[in-house]
Write a protein that holds these residues in place. Structure first.
Motif, PDB file in Angstrom:
ATOM      1  N   ASP A   1     -22.487 -15.977 -14.060  1.00  0.00           N
ATOM      2  CA  ASP A   1     -23.187 -14.884 -13.381  1.00  0.00           C
ATOM      3  C   ASP A   1     -23.050 -14.944 -11.869  1.00  0.00           C
ATOM      4  O   ASP A   1     -23.488 -14.044 -11.160  1.00  0.00           O
ATOM      5  CB  ASP A   1     -24.659 -14.855 -13.777  1.00  0.00           C
ATOM      6  CG  ASP A   1     -25.390 -16.139 -13.404  1.00  0.00           C
ATOM      7  OD1 ASP A   1     -24.766 -17.048 -12.800  1.00  0.00           O
ATOM      8  OD2 ASP A   1     -26.593 -16.236 -13.718  1.00  0.00           O
ATOM      9  N   ARG A   2     -22.444 -16.020 -11.334  1.00  0.00           N
ATOM     10  CA  ARG A   2     -22.199 -16.103  -9.898  1.00  0.00           C
ATOM     11  C   ARG A   2     -20.902 -15.386  -9.505  1.00  0.00           C
ATOM     12  O   ARG A   2     -20.631 -15.202  -8.322  1.00  0.00           O
ATOM     13  CB  ARG A   2     -22.130 -17.572  -9.443  1.00  0.00           C
ATOM     14  CG  ARG A   2     -23.346 -18.405  -9.778  1.00  0.00           C
ATOM     15  CD  ARG A   2     -24.624 -17.777  -9.263  1.00  0.00           C
ATOM     16  NE  ARG A   2     -24.564 -17.520  -7.831  1.00  0.00           N
ATOM     17  CZ  ARG A   2     -25.298 -16.650  -7.172  1.00  0.00           C
ATOM     18  NH1 ARG A   2     -26.157 -15.887  -7.843  1.00  0.00           N
ATOM     19  NH2 ARG A   2     -25.175 -16.510  -5.865  1.00  0.00           N
TER      20      ARG A   2
ATOM     21  N   ASP B   1     -16.170 -13.024  -5.531  1.00  0.00           N
ATOM     22  CA  ASP B   1     -15.342 -11.904  -5.961  1.00  0.00           C
ATOM     23  C   ASP B   1     -13.869 -12.233  -5.752  1.00  0.00           C
ATOM     24  O   ASP B   1     -13.507 -13.390  -5.467  1.00  0.00           O
ATOM     25  CB  ASP B   1     -15.728 -10.630  -5.207  1.00  0.00           C
ATOM     26  CG  ASP B   1     -15.620 -10.798  -3.687  1.00  0.00           C
ATOM     27  OD1 ASP B   1     -15.057 -11.819  -3.229  1.00  0.00           O
ATOM     28  OD2 ASP B   1     -16.085  -9.902  -2.962  1.00  0.00           O
ATOM     29  N   GLU B   2     -13.031 -11.240  -5.891  1.00  0.00           N
ATOM     30  CA  GLU B   2     -11.581 -11.463  -5.767  1.00  0.00           C
ATOM     31  C   GLU B   2     -11.226 -12.018  -4.400  1.00  0.00           C
ATOM     32  O   GLU B   2     -10.373 -12.910  -4.285  1.00  0.00           O
ATOM     33  CB  GLU B   2     -10.827 -10.148  -6.008  1.00  0.00           C
ATOM     34  CG  GLU B   2      -9.311 -10.306  -5.878  1.00  0.00           C
ATOM     35  CD  GLU B   2      -8.566  -8.979  -5.897  1.00  0.00           C
ATOM     36  OE1 GLU B   2      -7.319  -9.006  -5.866  1.00  0.00           O
ATOM     37  OE2 GLU B   2      -9.226  -7.916  -5.919  1.00  0.00           O
TER      38      GLU B   2
ATOM     39  N   ASP C   1     -18.284 -12.104  -9.547  1.00  0.00           N
ATOM     40  CA  ASP C   1     -18.308 -10.645  -9.609  1.00  0.00           C
ATOM     41  C   ASP C   1     -17.835 -10.190 -10.990  1.00  0.00           C
ATOM     42  O   ASP C   1     -16.865 -10.727 -11.542  1.00  0.00           O
ATOM     43  CB  ASP C   1     -17.387 -10.069  -8.515  1.00  0.00           C
ATOM     44  CG  ASP C   1     -17.343  -8.567  -8.539  1.00  0.00           C
ATOM     45  OD1 ASP C   1     -18.349  -7.920  -8.250  1.00  0.00           O
ATOM     46  OD2 ASP C   1     -16.259  -8.030  -8.867  1.00  0.00           O
ATOM     47  N   ARG C   2     -18.526  -9.199 -11.524  1.00  0.00           N
ATOM     48  CA  ARG C   2     -18.208  -8.744 -12.883  1.00  0.00           C
ATOM     49  C   ARG C   2     -16.778  -8.200 -12.971  1.00  0.00           C
ATOM     50  O   ARG C   2     -16.072  -8.451 -13.948  1.00  0.00           O
ATOM     51  CB  ARG C   2     -19.205  -7.666 -13.301  1.00  0.00           C
ATOM     52  CG  ARG C   2     -18.994  -7.152 -14.724  1.00  0.00           C
ATOM     53  CD  ARG C   2     -20.033  -6.104 -15.065  1.00  0.00           C
ATOM     54  NE  ARG C   2     -19.820  -5.567 -16.398  1.00  0.00           N
ATOM     55  CZ  ARG C   2     -20.541  -4.578 -16.923  1.00  0.00           C
ATOM     56  NH1 ARG C   2     -21.535  -4.036 -16.211  1.00  0.00           N
ATOM     57  NH2 ARG C   2     -20.287  -4.147 -18.138  1.00  0.00           N
TER      58      ARG C   2
ATOM     59  N   LYS D   1     -21.712 -14.075  -3.529  1.00  0.00           N
ATOM     60  CA  LYS D   1     -21.150 -13.533  -4.771  1.00  0.00           C
ATOM     61  C   LYS D   1     -19.650 -13.791  -4.763  1.00  0.00           C
ATOM     62  O   LYS D   1     -18.939 -13.402  -3.842  1.00  0.00           O
ATOM     63  CB  LYS D   1     -21.421 -12.020  -4.865  1.00  0.00           C
ATOM     64  CG  LYS D   1     -21.199 -11.450  -6.248  1.00  0.00           C
ATOM     65  CD  LYS D   1     -22.264 -11.910  -7.222  1.00  0.00           C
ATOM     66  CE  LYS D   1     -22.200 -11.168  -8.546  1.00  0.00           C
ATOM     67  NZ  LYS D   1     -23.226 -11.649  -9.491  1.00  0.00           N
TER      68      LYS D   1
END
Length: 657
Positions: free
Chosen positions: A9-10, A114-115, A12-13, A112
């Motif tokens: 959950d840390r 992310d990419e 990015d979806r 968060k």
């Protein structure tokens, strides 16, 4: 669930979805025959994320990700490759574990992942062999990539303006073509609301667009896909909408979300405009969505389709747009028409009232009925100015001669030619490729010139009947094309002897002799009554003739008219020479008369065209004089055409070193 010690959950979806919970990195390691999951495999996984920043970096350097994979595989070919099932502490290399250790610290501080976070750490720890491949073969500046990855994300372009309408400035030229086509397709289908299926249909309909090129590359039948899309949209309707504005209540909620998602993909590429590839990625971003289901049913490999869109497709460059041309004011338009239509005063007198009506109605947005703005049948011998007058109408009504499209109906004289004229039915060659329907799709506000209408096949003729009566024509590819803002001009050379009470005879035309001055011009007087319509009653059906607003008879030219045409041609040629070559062309007063007589002698059946060709015969002589002057180191300033012992000659009047 954890990934190398970091709670899922840390992350990015979108990152997890695009890399399948980062298992795509393990898959890349297997693909390249590696013994451990290296940073290069993380880079490959990121590059395969549709619409992501990493994919845009590879695309910007024209480096296909598959080529990078192959190069890594070749380097690993001699090494043993134990099986790798997933990304774990046991399968990750030391450099990969360092990447996730750094990310774990950031995650613990509330960042968060992310990419961008993963890409920045991956590029900094890329193994030397992979970094060397990027530097040596793709000329990649890794420091620049790291700087771009670590920069703050840009704000997605605003899809909608303050009036809640789609803002064209937020889209690339290719994407704007898609939106324009989507609005036109919606109007042709009678839709007042636009959804995602129409966006998909528009992407498939755009000539030389992303989907057309992708399907050719993937060896799919584009006609079949377009036909299936037509079935999904429900086919044609019985009415057409002139214009669909993309905004407000027009855009359905799913389409609004798709466009906003496309903007997010563009921002992920650090671009401030939405490209065609972003539109496609947004359409396919919903696994159970309509676009995904449609392509899967058609047997399209979605991974290959998206890979082509991100790695190979290059949007066609935006064509240089000529400055927007405005139609001239009414008085100016009428003056230009009188100046250009030489020797046809009766034609001018007949056209001026109708042209005035069309101009005033367009200026006020008034529409008397659902027929085209005007429908004219130009009849008379070849070379009497019918086509030129149609061009003058295009300039007068729409502002430019380029706003004329000509259809030579002699090319549509077979039963099958209707497939080329309006397009073939679904499943047949020519589906979606109708010349008339596609011209109306691209620009319905223009002059449509149908030359030699009597040569058209009956099926083509029947299609014209609806166009003339309703201002619309059905496209087998789906939409109804709207021609209510067009001006229709039909021409015919039928029975030139019926157009005049006295037939003109050119004496001395045989053998190249110049005709004597006694040659006269016949007056256009229909022999069957005062109404020119009566000439055609034996050739065309009454329902066709009843749809014509004006029957315009062009009379044969006499010597005076041909002399005036020659003078106008000399003036045009002089203007071209002055503008393009800086050379002044002058002529003796008797030159236009000589050109007119010579044209009749050498080209007796060409009339005005023959005169203009005789004027054009001066150009080779002029260019030869300029070449000879260059040899002698001179620059020609002025030349003059004159008669020398009964022959036309061109000489240099003024030149300098």
């Amino acid at each position: 669930m954890e990934i190398l010690g970091i709670a899922a959950d840390r992350f990015d979806r979108a990152l997890l979805q695009g890399t399948e919970n980062l298992s795509a990195a393990a898959a890349a390691a297997i693909e390249t025959q590696a013994s451990r999951v290296e940073p290069s495999h993380l880079l490959i996984a990121l590059a395969r994320m549709d619409g992501g920043l990493t994919a845009s970096l590879f695309r910007r350097y024209q480096l296909p990700i598959e080529a990078f994979c192959d190069a890594i595989r070749q380097q690993n070919a001699a090494e043993p490759a134990p099986p790798i099932e997933s990304l774990t502490d046991q399968t990750a290399s030391d450099a990969t574990r360092e990447i996730f250790a750094t990310l774990r610290v950031k995650a613990d501080h509330g960042v968060k992942l992310d990419e961008r976070q993963l890409l920045t750490e991956t590029l900094q720890r890329l193994e030397p062999r992979a970094a060397g491949l990027l530097r040596d073969y793709a000329r990649v500046e890794l420091d620049a990539w790291i700087t771009e990855a670590s920069a703050a994300p840009i704000k997605p372009p605003a899809v909608f303006d303050s009036a809640n309408r789609v803002d064209p400035g937020a889209f690339s030229p290719g994407a704007r073509r898609v939106l324009s086509t989507m609005a036109a397709e919606a109007g042709g289908l009678g839709r007042t609301r636009v959804g995602t299926i129409l966006l998909l249909q528009a992407m498939a309909a755009v000539p030389n667009g992303l989907l057309e090129q992708a399907f050719l590359f993937l060896q799919h039948d584009l006609r079949s896909i377009r036909a299936q899309l037509l079935a999904v949209t429900g086919g044609r309707t019985g009415s057409a909408v002139t214009e669909v504005t993309l905004g407000g209540e027009t855009i359905e909620v799913p389409l609004r979300l798709t466009l906003e998602k496309a903007a997010a993909f563009a921002a992920g590429r650090r671009d401030d405009v939405i490209a065609e590839s972003d539109l496609l990625a947004a359409l396919l971003d919903t696994p159970g969505g309509l676009a995904v289901s449609f392509f899967r049913d058609m047997g399209v490999d979605l991974d290959r389709l998206l890979r082509y869109a991100t790695d190979y497709y290059q949007e066609p460059p935006e064509q240089e747009r000529t400055p927007e041309v405005c139609a001239p004011p009414l008085e100016e338009a009428l003056a230009e028409l009188r100046e250009r239509v030489i020797g046809q005063q009766a034609v001018i007198d007949q056209l001026v009232p109708r042209l005035e009506l069309i101009k005033r109605a367009i200026a006020r947005g008034y529409r008397m009925d659902d027929r085209p703005r005007g429908t004219f049948l130009f009849c008379g011998p070849s070379g009497t100015g019918k086509t030129m007058t149609a061009r003058a109408l295009a300039r007068a009504v729409y502002g430019s001669e380029d706003d004329l499209v000509m259809f030579e109906l002699g090319q549509f004289n077979s039963r099958e030619s209707i497939n080329n004229f309006i397009g073939a039915p679904p499943g047949y060659v020519g589906f979606g490729e109708g010349k008339l329907t596609n011209e109306l799709r691209d620009n319905p506000r223009r002059v449509l010139l149908f030359d030699e209408v009597e040569k058209a096949h009956q099926r083509v003729f029947d299609a014209l009947l609806r166009l003339l009566d309703e201002g619309r024509i059905s496209d087998p590819a789906g939409p109804v094309r709207d021609a209510r803002d067009a001006v229709i001009v039909l021409t015919s050379n039928l029975g030139p002897a019926d157009f005049t009470a006295t037939e003109t005879v050119w004496a001395g035309a045989v053998g190249g002799a110049v005709p004597p001055a006694s040659v006269h011009r016949s007056e256009a007087k229909p022999t069957t009554g005062d109404d020119p319509r009566s000439i055609f009653e034996g050739f065309f059906r009454p329902e066709f003739l009843n749809r014509i607003d004006e029957f315009v008879v062009f009379a044969s030219f006499g010597l005076d008219e041909l002399r005036a045409i020659a003078l106008a041609g000399l003036r045009r040629q002089a203007a071209a020479l002055r503008t393009q070559l800086g050379v002044e062309l002058t002529w003796e007063p008797d030159v236009p008369d000589y050109i007119a007589r010579a044209a009749v002698a050498s080209r007796p059946k060409e009339a005005a065209r023959g005169v203009n060709r005789c004027v054009g015969d001066l150009v080779p002589v002029l260019l030869r004089l300029l070449d000879e002057a260059d040899v002698h180191g001179e620059k020609v300033d002025r030349v003059r055409a004159a008669l020398d012992q009964g022959q036309l000659s061109v000489t240099v009047v003024e030149a300098h070193d």
